[in-house]
Write a protein that holds these residues in place. Sequence first.
Motif, short mmCIF file in Angstrom:
data_model
loop_
_atom_site.label_atom_id
_atom_site.label_comp_id
_atom_site.label_asym_id
_atom_site.label_seq_id
_atom_site.Cartn_x
_atom_site.Cartn_y
_atom_site.Cartn_z
N ARG A 86 -3.83 1.23 0.66
CA ARG A 86 -3.89 0.11 1.60
C ARG A 86 -3.47 0.50 3.00
O ARG A 86 -3.39 -0.34 3.89
CB ARG A 86 -2.97 -1.01 1.13
CG ARG A 86 -3.39 -1.63 -0.20
CD ARG A 86 -2.54 -2.82 -0.49
NE ARG A 86 -2.76 -3.28 -1.86
CZ ARG A 86 -2.22 -4.40 -2.32
NH1 ARG A 86 -1.43 -5.13 -1.54
NH2 ARG A 86 -2.45 -4.77 -3.54
N TYR A 137 1.84 -7.61 3.18
CA TYR A 137 2.88 -7.43 2.18
C TYR A 137 4.13 -6.78 2.79
O TYR A 137 5.21 -7.32 2.74
CB TYR A 137 2.37 -6.59 1.01
CG TYR A 137 3.52 -5.94 0.33
CD1 TYR A 137 4.39 -6.74 -0.41
CD2 TYR A 137 3.82 -4.60 0.53
CE1 TYR A 137 5.50 -6.19 -0.94
CE2 TYR A 137 4.93 -4.06 -0.01
CZ TYR A 137 5.77 -4.85 -0.75
OH TYR A 137 6.89 -4.32 -1.28
N SER A 138 3.97 -5.62 3.33
CA SER A 138 5.14 -4.96 3.87
C SER A 138 5.34 -5.30 5.34
O SER A 138 6.23 -4.77 5.98
CB SER A 138 5.00 -3.44 3.73
OG SER A 138 5.32 -3.07 2.42
N LEU A 164 11.24 -1.42 -3.67
CA LEU A 164 10.37 -1.52 -2.51
C LEU A 164 11.00 -2.37 -1.41
O LEU A 164 11.07 -1.95 -0.27
CB LEU A 164 9.01 -2.11 -2.94
CG LEU A 164 7.92 -2.07 -1.90
CD1 LEU A 164 7.70 -0.64 -1.42
CD2 LEU A 164 6.62 -2.62 -2.49
N SER A 185 6.98 -1.72 8.74
CA SER A 185 7.18 -0.37 8.27
C SER A 185 6.50 0.65 9.18
O SER A 185 6.71 1.84 9.02
CB SER A 185 6.66 -0.22 6.84
OG SER A 185 5.26 -0.23 6.85
N ASP A 186 5.68 0.15 10.09
CA ASP A 186 5.05 1.09 11.01
C ASP A 186 5.95 1.47 12.16
O ASP A 186 5.73 2.46 12.84
CB ASP A 186 3.75 0.49 11.55
CG ASP A 186 2.71 0.42 10.45
OD1 ASP A 186 2.85 1.21 9.50
OD2 ASP A 186 1.82 -0.42 10.53
N LEU A 213 -0.05 1.57 -2.27
CA LEU A 213 0.37 1.39 -0.89
C LEU A 213 -0.43 2.31 0.02
O LEU A 213 -0.91 1.91 1.09
CB LEU A 213 1.86 1.69 -0.74
CG LEU A 213 2.83 0.61 -1.23
CD1 LEU A 213 4.24 1.15 -1.24
CD2 LEU A 213 2.73 -0.62 -0.33
N ARG A 252 8.16 3.61 2.72
CA ARG A 252 9.48 4.10 3.16
C ARG A 252 10.48 3.92 2.02
O ARG A 252 10.86 2.79 1.72
CB ARG A 252 9.97 3.31 4.37
CG ARG A 252 9.17 3.56 5.62
CD ARG A 252 9.69 2.68 6.73
NE ARG A 252 8.91 2.85 7.93
CZ ARG A 252 9.17 3.79 8.83
NH1 ARG A 252 10.17 4.62 8.65
NH2 ARG A 252 8.42 3.90 9.90
N ILE A 288 -0.55 1.55 3.90
CA ILE A 288 0.83 1.17 4.21
C ILE A 288 1.73 2.38 4.04
O ILE A 288 1.64 3.10 3.05
CB ILE A 288 1.32 0.04 3.29
CG1 ILE A 288 0.42 -1.18 3.44
CG2 ILE A 288 2.77 -0.31 3.59
CD1 ILE A 288 0.70 -2.25 2.44
N LYS A 289 2.52 2.59 5.03
CA LYS A 289 3.45 3.71 4.93
C LYS A 289 4.60 3.32 4.02
O LYS A 289 5.26 2.29 4.21
CB LYS A 289 3.97 4.07 6.32
CG LYS A 289 4.85 5.26 6.29
CD LYS A 289 5.31 5.68 7.68
CE LYS A 289 5.98 7.04 7.51
NZ LYS A 289 7.09 7.23 8.39
N ALA A 328 -3.24 -7.21 2.52
CA ALA A 328 -2.48 -6.05 2.10
C ALA A 328 -1.40 -5.72 3.11
O ALA A 328 -0.25 -5.46 2.75
CB ALA A 328 -3.41 -4.87 1.92
N VAL A 329 -1.75 -5.71 4.34
CA VAL A 329 -0.79 -5.37 5.38
C VAL A 329 0.36 -6.35 5.37
O VAL A 329 1.51 -5.98 5.54
CB VAL A 329 -1.49 -5.34 6.76
CG1 VAL A 329 -0.47 -5.19 7.86
CG2 VAL A 329 -2.49 -4.22 6.79
#
Lengths: 122, 1051
Positions: A109, B102-103, A23, B107-108, A106, A114, A111-112, B99-100
């Motif tokens: 939530r 996290y990444s 990830l 990533s957007d 993901l 990738r 979240i995209k 949650a957001v």
Amino acid sequence: MSNQNTAAIPPQPRAKALRACLLCSIIQTPADFRKHGCPNCEELMQMKGYPDRIQACTTTHFDGVIAVIDPEQSWIARWQRTSKYVRGMYAVRVKGRVPEDVEAELESRGIKYRPRDQSEQD
Amino acid sequence: MGAERGKKRQKVCGYHRTKRPAVNRFLDVEAEVDEDEEDEEDEDEYARDEFVVGGEVEEDDLARRAADHARFDRRERELDDQDLAKIAEDVSQRYRRTAVRYSGDMSDIPQRLLMPSVHDANLWQVRVRPGKERDLVFSLMRKALDLEYSNRPLQILSAFQRDSLPGMIYVEARSAKQVSEACNGLVGIYPSRGIVLVPIEEMASLLQIKKQDLTVTPGSWVRIRRGKYQGDLAQVMDITENGEEVGLKFIPRIDLNPKDDGAIDAMGKKRKKGANGVSSFSMRPPQRFFNYEEAIKVYGRKAVSKRNQVYVFQNDTYKDGFIEKDFRLTALQLDNVNPTLDEITRFTRGQDGAENESNVDLSIIAEASRKAAISVLQPGDHVEVFEGEQAGVHGTVHSVEQDIVTIEPVGVDFDGQRIQIPARSVRKRFKPGDHVKVMTGQNADETGLVVSVVDNVVTFLSDMSMQEVSVFSKDLREAAEVGTGTNVVGNYELHDLVQLDLQTVGVIFKTERDSFRVLDQNGQVRLVQPHQISMRRDSNRAIATDSEGHELRVNDNVKEIDGEGRKGRVLHTHQSFFAFLHNRDYNENGGVFVTRARSLVSLAPKGNVMKLGAADLSKMNPALSGGAMGGMVGSGNIGRGPRDRLIGVTVTIVKGPQKGYVGTIKDTNGPIARVELVTNNKIISIDKSKLKRRNPNGTLEALESAMGPPRNSYNSNGPKTPNPYAGNRTPWGGAATRTPNPYDSSRTPAWNASARTPNPYDNGGKTPAWNASARTPNPYAAGSQTPAWNASARSPRNPYNAQGGTTPRPNSTWGGATPAWGASSPRRETTSGGWNSSGGWGDALSWGEPANAQTPGVAFTPGADGFAAQTPGAFEGPYETFRTPGAMFNPMASAPTPAPQTTGISHSNAGAYELSERWLLDSEIVDQVRGIAVKIQGSSSKWYNGQYEAKTGVVLSILNTHNEQFGTTATVKFDEPLDPSQSTLQVPVDVLMPVHPLKSKDEVMILYGAHKGQLATVGLIEPTGMMIVTTQSYLVEEIHADRLVVVRKDI
């Protein structure tokens, strides 16, 4: 710079056992993954103490090693989307996808996901 | 509010911190707090979320519970301050944000918006030792962490390496100086080779480098890279989820002859640890399907266990004879697998062996070969589409772009339009009747006619072996040519003479892929594999005889005299009987045919030379060949003729196209000699008259000098009278050849004999014998001698025989030179006069007058004897008296004239007694020619028309060409030159004669004898012409003036 967390830096770069998180692409030894989990995405991956999980969520199939020393400032970290992550060794390219449950989580939530195998470009 | 919150946070943190050490040992804790504190100024919500998340990152249940408690406490307090709606909003927001977080929001963002800008740090390329790239990136990371809190922390932001870019790493930094500081002290980095700025537009692509992805799917073929099964073909059965390991099926290599049990156990244990194939690779057992019976026989029943359909043996699973084993992807070769038909056939055949050999599942192969097919397509190839919408369409390839082939279809529907097809969907198209050539694979270069096409397997009839060959269409091209490009199979080559079995030999007239067509000596054609040939034979030296009795050798052009009258070149002869000929004009058997050597006749003109019948006959008849070779017949050796003495002689060719070449005589045949040339290692046949013997010092002399006379005389006598005394000749000839010294051989036997044999009987008997034989009719001589001599006297034809027969001993004595030389030379002259005409003794009879002096002749013998003993005193008188009246002594005076050389006697080449024409070139003399006084003699036809005849001069130097044909010249300064302005001339050495000393005190050089080449001074001069000289080393020598040459120092 000093405000950053730092991942465990594998002592032996040659070791074939190095694994990269599917990830976040951080590179650690399996022992570190087992002890500390992934420093960036442990919440989702839940690898700590679960070798099977480590097998599924990390891979030895990666290419290129980045030493991210200053994630906030580094363009490379931004390009790799790791600038919010801890300092440490990251892989440029990681082959494989995260387990389906993680992917579903993901998605739930919003979240995209990738994949880090550079198969998708945008 | 912000401050209040901050305080609360502090409090919670404190609580948290107290808890944590008990629960776990995360380093994050400190960092978390730090961050919190530093972020105090930040916006509250964000800061709080950071904190909360920080708690949640911990996975441990206890830790999480602790965090929950903390949160709960805080929420309780917050409840006091905020209304429920606000709380609800907070809750929802917090969970979402967590949650957001996290990444991140990273990533957007599409990656193109992440492209580097001028505000970003630069990327610098640094050269490093290849192989150390990854180590150095790690080193940089550690170095950065080590120096983080030092005075001079590293300024670089990151560093990376790519596996596909060996020998370089990239460092992200604001300036090159920061890079070099970071690199300073690290081993393996070469900052001196430049720290190169990477242009902004190239930065992203460095991170986007993508290796060609090699995917494996179940069913695909791979090769094993390492270990016992290195290079073996394997088929993929399944792939693990992360794609790192694949399950393979392949043919096992089980050692059925293990060294000993201990070794097996050790090995087995090792294998358990995954060190498969550690066993010596050189000893790896052959591929063999697993057989339960075999395995338990060797390893025992315990070693193999059976579970369902699967055997487990040494920790490996075996099914249907195959081993099934998991391999890491890195241990496999995925590209360029190129399974051969053979391998795949083995695979599909499986354990059952030949049982289902015929129905090879070609679809497997088709799949395997499909990928490769893409790369072999070329514009112009005729292809057909075999899958997809356009299946069945065929046409020619117009262009190939990566995986897309543009074809121009053939057919009514397509009016010149082109269609694009994935390359994997087309295959080369052949139809029966096409003439094709195999481009790759084990059948490469085979050509043939297509007989059937099934999918992508084309069967054609080979032009060479007339057998059907099946290949993939991808390996074929249409070709007009026939046959194979090579003539060599194994160690054998086209047109080699090979031994097939004990009785049979044959010539390869056609090579096929792995076999030969051989024509054996019986004219039968055989198909032979290389291993059936026991050896290759060399007939280069073999000789056969053709119909006319001439030699027949390899490469001669010949013609059959009977039968079809075929012409050809001799490839080989076998047992002097069979000849294998080759002629391109005949199609049968590649132009090779076999015939009997006896039915051939040479086409080459050299046959004419060989036709000199006598020569050939003598060669073939040992008795006669002995005669031709110098009188060795009597040796009693009836078998083959003895080795010709000329064999092995080094000669120079003096006439003809090879003039000037040096060689060695290998064989002689009458007047012909076979000479191996030094220059090109060829053996040529050449007339002996064109040869000259070449001495080690480079001088040349007549080839048969030493044994000339006997040969001549025997040649004339021998064949006519195969006389019983032939044996007696032998010592004579042998002696002559054993004493190449011209002075020895130039002496008449009679003289030597008498001189060296004190036996009065011999003396008395022999010398008159000569006289007697010379004057056969004279009864006096005969009567005065022994009966033996009488006999010999009565057979004047064989004077030598008689002489030799009665006095074999002289042979051994001839070797020693006697000081009686001076006296001998006139004798020699005398007798040579008689010898000259060995054919007719009439000349000898003309000695009539000396014959009258017969009585003194008797006295002469002791005279000679005495002279030989060097006590001339008492016999001086008679000798002199004998000599004086002898008109035949005149030649002595003219000894230097070349006349004796032309007598044709063996000694001719020895020259006028001591003096050869080329005396100046004598090895002892040639180095010190300067100052030698010479006079011109015999120049009339050779040099200046004799204008300088009898002129005297002094040699200054010599230009020795070491070749008789290119005149060796001496630079001579003349005493009285014709042209006073040019006193120095180049004079051929053979017209130069020594000036002999005349007076005492002359400086001289000795031209003959043990002191040859030494300088001396003349002392006493005796009336006989003898001179007492003193050499420079104070040796006193008595020597004739003829053997001295004046040396002048006044030049």
